[in-house]
Enzyme design. Sequence first.
Site, PDB file in Angstrom:
ATOM      1  N   SER A  11      89.243 -23.325 -22.346  1.00 48.75           N
ATOM      2  CA  SER A  11      88.416 -21.449 -22.643  1.00 48.75           C
ATOM      3  C   SER A  11      87.606 -21.397 -23.670  1.00 48.75           C
ATOM      4  CB  SER A  11      89.607 -20.540 -22.439  1.00 48.75           C
ATOM      5  OG  SER A  11      90.553 -20.699 -22.063  1.00 48.75           O
ATOM      6  N   THR A  12      88.035 -22.528 -24.746  1.00 51.11           N
ATOM      7  CA  THR A  12      86.708 -22.308 -25.888  1.00 51.11           C
ATOM      8  C   THR A  12      85.937 -23.757 -26.308  1.00 51.11           C
ATOM      9  OG1 THR A  12      88.415 -23.721 -26.935  1.00 51.11           O
ATOM     10  CG2 THR A  12      88.871 -21.396 -27.010  1.00 51.11           C
TER      11      THR A  12
END
Length: 187
Positions: A11-12
Amino acid sequence: MNHRYGYARVSTQQQDLSRQLDMLKQHHCIEILTEKISGTRMDRPELFRLKDKVRSGDTIIIESFSRLGRSTKDLIELVEYFESKGVKLISLKENFDTNTPQGKLMLTVFQAFSQFERDIIAQRTKEGLESARARGRKGGRPQVKDKSIEKALKLYDSKEYSISEIVGMTGISQATLYRYIRKRTVK
């Protein structure tokens, strides 16, 4: 020739893909597409590339369903999309494989839930419209006031304003304005 593709996502930018990549490499993927982007984002370019790349008979391997879909609905739509193209899907964590009888059963359950959700939405819409009609209201967009239409047509006839300017000044939609312009010319 059938190919195996892997898809990994975190996600990041700070998160590491290594664990997923190690798992996917054990399954002899010819290519592993990776993304460092939130699953809630609509624009996942590598997933779109994967959708374009796969052909009937190919297999997609993912570490888990949470890496593929943004939501249950999104996941079901993706599984259905790949299935409709004849592409098999394997999720390692959930031990899900659309090549197996158990995977086919789970796919059928996914599709049933997806259809159930669509039917519930349609039912609620129908009930809402029936309720509104019972109270004397009609469904659809509210009617545009005659004064707004008259003003828009006068502005249009003046030839001093563009359609977008007229829409901005009167608050009616471009489609409505054009519909009333056509009505006048047909008479």
